[in-house]
Motif scaffolding. Structure first.
Motif, mmCIF file in Angstrom:
data_model
loop_
_atom_site.group_PDB
_atom_site.id
_atom_site.type_symbol
_atom_site.label_atom_id
_atom_site.label_comp_id
_atom_site.label_asym_id
_atom_site.label_seq_id
_atom_site.Cartn_x
_atom_site.Cartn_y
_atom_site.Cartn_z
ATOM 1 N N GLN A 13 70.193 12.693 75.466
ATOM 2 C CA GLN A 13 69.030 11.990 76.035
ATOM 3 C C GLN A 13 69.254 11.589 77.478
ATOM 4 N N ASN A 46 62.825 3.872 75.161
ATOM 5 C CA ASN A 46 63.766 3.774 76.280
ATOM 6 C C ASN A 46 65.084 4.479 75.998
ATOM 7 N N ARG A 136 69.375 7.592 82.718
ATOM 8 C CA ARG A 136 68.100 6.863 82.593
ATOM 9 C C ARG A 136 68.070 5.642 83.505
ATOM 10 N N ILE A 166 59.929 8.126 81.525
ATOM 11 C CA ILE A 166 60.951 7.079 81.424
ATOM 12 C C ILE A 166 60.482 5.805 82.122
#
Length: 177
Positions: A13, A46, A136, A166
């Motif tokens: 991810q 998230n 992220r 995101i």
């Protein structure tokens, strides 16, 4: 059963250079590698912003970019299930036979060990930088995230508007507080 087939499980991810290093190192130990895309049923959060299909695409493109022979790997989405004690059976039902699992996740290690399947901690490569959490975080802070990912993965994220997703997911979570 082929003793040279291993299972590597990761959420991916997104896919970053750390994942690719683990895949390359693991392929030195096995003839065939099953890459299990973990938490395949999770997306648009998230921690899990990408769908399993998007993560399969990232893996496929990156493995091609790295010129890894497609006959040496399988990419299989692995959903979470409500009962952890049944998860290993669920994974075995979805994958080709394997004798060894590569994972750094403590729950995954526990579950496979309880089923008498050898688990190996794969080497981590610059874990502080090469983590999905760091990628992220950089996206959210408008920092250079692209340097952590293969070019093909950056293209996929741009194609699916992953940066926008995101950032929107983070806004949604902040507004819910």
């Amino acid at each position: 059963m082929n003793e040279k087939r291993g299972l590597l499980i990761g959420r991916i991810q997104p896919l970053h250079y750390g994942h690719m290093s683990v895949i390359e190192e693991t392929l030195k130990e096995v003839d065939e590698l099953i890459i299990g895309v973990g938490s395949a049923d999770q997306s648009h959060t998230n921690s899990n912003p990408f769908t399993s299909g998007e993560r399969v695409l990232m893996l496929s493109k990156a493995l091609r970019e790295y010129k890894i022979d497609p006959s040496r790997y399988y990419i299989i989405p692995l959903e979470d299930i409500a009962c952890n004690s049944l998860w290993v059976g669920h994974v075995k039902m979805l994958t080709p036979p394997f004798r060894k699992v590569y994972s750094g996740n403590s729950l995954v290690k526990q579950l496979f060990n309880e089923n008498h399947i050898e688990v190996v901690q794969p080497p981590l490569f610059n874990r502080k930088e090469y983590s999905g959490t760091e990628v992220r975080r950089r996206i959210l802070n408008n920092e250079n995230w692209e340097e952590l990912l293969p070019k093909s993965v950056v293209k996929v994220i741009n194609e699916i508007e992953g940066v926008k997703r995101i950032k929107n997911l983070n806004k949604k979570e902040v507004s819910e507080l």
